[in-house]
Every structure is written in structure tokens, then in C-alpha cells.
Design a protein around this motif. Sequence first.
Motif, PDB file in Angstrom:
ATOM      1  N   ILE A 286       0.776  -1.259  -0.155  1.00 27.67           N
ATOM      2  CA  ILE A 286       0.000   0.142   0.132  1.00 27.67           C
ATOM      3  C   ILE A 286       0.844   1.126   0.168  1.00 27.67           C
ATOM      4  O   ILE A 286       0.564   2.279  -0.791  1.00 27.67           O
ATOM      5  CB  ILE A 286      -1.014  -0.020   1.164  1.00 27.67           C
ATOM      6  N   GLU A 287       1.844   1.167   0.719  1.00 22.34           N
ATOM      7  CA  GLU A 287       2.767   2.563   1.049  1.00 22.34           C
ATOM      8  C   GLU A 287       3.508   2.623  -0.292  1.00 22.34           C
ATOM      9  O   GLU A 287       3.764   3.817  -1.023  1.00 22.34           O
ATOM     10  CB  GLU A 287       3.989   2.220   2.024  1.00 22.34           C
ATOM     11  N   GLU A 288       4.079   1.658  -1.029  1.00 26.98           N
ATOM     12  CA  GLU A 288       4.721   1.668  -2.388  1.00 26.98           C
ATOM     13  C   GLU A 288       3.693   2.033  -3.433  1.00 26.98           C
ATOM     14  O   GLU A 288       4.334   2.948  -4.140  1.00 26.98           O
ATOM     15  CB  GLU A 288       5.205   0.022  -2.826  1.00 26.98           C
ATOM     16  N   ASN A 289       2.495   1.760  -3.420  1.00 25.26           N
ATOM     17  CA  ASN A 289       1.497   2.343  -4.330  1.00 25.26           C
ATOM     18  C   ASN A 289       1.321   3.866  -4.110  1.00 25.26           C
ATOM     19  O   ASN A 289       1.417   4.547  -4.803  1.00 25.26           O
ATOM     20  CB  ASN A 289       0.287   1.519  -4.255  1.00 25.26           C
ATOM     21  N   ILE A 290       1.175   4.154  -2.697  1.00 20.85           N
ATOM     22  CA  ILE A 290       0.980   5.537  -2.698  1.00 20.85           C
ATOM     23  C   ILE A 290       2.519   6.378  -3.213  1.00 20.85           C
ATOM     24  O   ILE A 290       2.191   7.361  -3.654  1.00 20.85           O
ATOM     25  CB  ILE A 290       0.956   5.847  -0.934  1.00 20.85           C
ATOM     26  N   HIS A 291       3.293   5.904  -2.922  1.00 19.51           N
ATOM     27  CA  HIS A 291       4.660   6.673  -3.472  1.00 19.51           C
ATOM     28  C   HIS A 291       4.808   6.742  -4.942  1.00 19.51           C
ATOM     29  O   HIS A 291       5.075   7.660  -5.471  1.00 19.51           O
ATOM     30  CB  HIS A 291       6.236   5.614  -2.771  1.00 19.51           C
ATOM     31  N   ARG A 292       4.436   5.531  -5.413  1.00 15.11           N
ATOM     32  CA  ARG A 292       4.208   5.454  -7.002  1.00 15.11           C
ATOM     33  C   ARG A 292       3.336   6.442  -7.469  1.00 15.11           C
ATOM     34  O   ARG A 292       3.591   7.089  -8.532  1.00 15.11           O
ATOM     35  CB  ARG A 292       4.053   4.164  -7.479  1.00 15.11           C
ATOM     36  N   GLU A 293       2.268   6.543  -6.836  1.00 10.54           N
ATOM     37  CA  GLU A 293       1.285   7.535  -7.405  1.00 10.54           C
ATOM     38  C   GLU A 293       1.877   8.953  -7.230  1.00 10.54           C
ATOM     39  O   GLU A 293       1.261   9.868  -8.163  1.00 10.54           O
ATOM     40  CB  GLU A 293      -0.038   7.268  -6.569  1.00 10.54           C
TER      41      GLU A 293
END
Length: 395
Positions: A286-293
Motif C-alpha cells: 500500500i505504501e509503495e503504491n502511494i509513493h508510486r502514485e
Amino acid sequence: MGLLGKIKGFFNRQAVDEETVYQPDWEEERLKRDDVDMHDKTQREQYVKACMEQMSEASKELDTLGGEYNLVTSYLTDMEEIEAQPEEIREQLKTCASKILELESSRRRLDKKRRIMKPEDYLRMERIEQYMPEGYTRLKEAEDYQVLVKKDMGRLDGERHAYYFRKNELQNSMQNMKGITFMSVGSMLFLILMLAIIGLSWHLDVSIGYAVAVLVAASTLAFVYVKFHEAQRELVKVEKGINKLVLLQNTVKIRYVNNTNLLEYLYVKFNVNSSNELKKLWDKYIEENIHREQEKQMEHDMDINESALIKLLRSCNVADPAIWLHQAEALVDSKEMVEIRHGLIIRRQKLRKQMEYNAKVAQEAQDEVRDIVAKYPEYAEKILDLVSDYEKVLA
């Protein structure tokens, strides 16, 4: 254009406007024909070819240096164009550049605090994303249920052992009651026999003794009877309890086996060893997806601001606006602009120094060929033919 034309063109070029032009200070290699016999065809041709090669090499270097020199000059001209713009345009440039610098700073901060997730872990979580977070909840519930089932099995097993212990106690007690019965009857019969012998031998009245013996035996047998039947009734209850526990244990074992199989399947499905591991991977995902977004949004914002800056620079007649994307700070900070200009001037001076050196080398080689033609007119035609052939090869 031939080599001679290129060299001549360089010396006709307009002088550059640096305040200081450095003179070559390295050791110069000069062509020497003191040890060359110009009347020897082989030596003469080798020497002329050497001069031509020197001119060719210097000419190539001049072409390369000239392109770089023009590029540096173009950068300086672009700086002059930017600084000559009205205050309103310069403020617009400063605003666009500030946004770009701010986005770059945000991206660096994001990269520093970002916990990098292994690519294989990210791909694994991406494949099971459709099952999350319900998959984690299901796995967690299965693990919790496994703990409860184990506790139930342990408790039932303890109760079963307690029942078996009580069963053994009751069975031993019943055996003891039977022993007491036989002992009581035997004792009563023995006592009656002894009283009968005493009565017959001494002609005594032993009826009271008979009564006491029978009363004691009867009381003992009554007590044993009551205790025996109480133990028997309790034994029936204990055996029923044991049967009930066995049935309950079988049910719990079935649940345990089914839940164990479910856990093993979920572990394989999610490729983890526990629900905690799955939770940690999911949180990281989830954190990775937030960073990628965030990175994606930053890239989008960066593209918009960079396009706006390039468009604005083109309207200012800047020849190479793209380079300012990498030195946007100079559009915001005048000191940085001064530093860049100083660096470009130094570069142009260095280039000028190299160009003058190569031009001088080429000119000396050219003068040497002309001098040979002038001093040895009998070989002039052959030398010029040699020069012409050499230029054709280069062409």
C-alpha cells in the motif's frame, strides 16, 4: 572545401570578444626538413605526406572544436537573451523554474524516506491484490481458530484423562467393596463358628454374640452395598462422559484437520508463512503504491512545468531551451547565473586556445608545403598532384 581553404577560412573568421585570449604555452612540435633530401623522391613524398597529415589532423580537430565553440557561444547568447527580457517575462521564468526546483526537492525527499520494496515481493502482492485485505482477514481468523482448537483439544484430552483416572478409582473402589463383603461374610461365619464352639464347650449362652456378629456383618454389608451401588452409578456416568468426550474429540479433530489444511492452502496461495508476514507485505505494498502514485503525479506536474518553461524560453528566442531544465536554479538565483556564465567563458577560452594552436599547426604545415613548392619548382607539379590526391582520399 580543401584543407588549405579550411585553414584560410579560420584565419578570416571574426575575432571572439573575450577580454583575455590565452596564447599556447605548451611545447610546439615544428616540422623540420633539415634531415630530408628533397631531391630524393621517397623522402620528399614522405615529408609532404607528413605535412598533409598534420594539416588534416589539425583540420579535423578544428571542426570538432569549432562545433563545441559555437555551442558554448550559443549558451552565452541564450543567457544574454534571458537577461535582456522584460521584468514580467523574467518573473514568469523564475516562477516556472521555482516550481521545477520545488518538485525536484520533493522527489528527493520522497526517495530518501521511501522504504524500497523488493520487486519480487511487489509483483507477488500485485498478483494477490484482488484477494486483499479479505485474504489477510481469512488467514488471521484461521490462525486464531487453530489456536482455539488446539486449546480445546488440550482441554478435552485433560478431561478425558481425568475421567479415566476416576473410572479406575471407581473400579478399584468396587473391587474393594467386593473384598470387604467377602471379608465381612467370612468374619461373621468364623465368629459364629467360634461362638458355637465356645457355647458347646463351656455350656454358655452365646446368643448375644450371635446377634452382635450378625448385626455387625449386616451393617457392614449394608454400607458396602450402598457404596458399591453409588460407585456403580457414578461409573456409568463416567463411562457416558468418556464416550461423550471421545465423540467431542473426534469432532474437534476433524475441525483441526480441516483448519490445518485450510491454513496450508492459504500459506501456499499467498506464498507466506504467517498472517503477520502477509500483513507486513500488504502494508508495504500500500505504501509503495502511494509513493508510486505520488511519483506519477510529480512526473505529470514536472512535465507540465517543463513544457511551460521551454515554451516561454522559446518565446525569448533562446536557441537551446531544454538545457535550462537542468540549470533551473540559475533562473531563480542570479549568483548561480553568474557562476554558469563564468564557467562558459572559461570553457570558451580553453576552446579558443586549442583552436588557435591547431590552426597554427595547420598553417605551419601549409606554409611548409608552399615553401617546398617555391624552393623546388622542379618538383612543384608532383607535390601539388600529391596534395590533390591526398585531398581526394580524404574527401
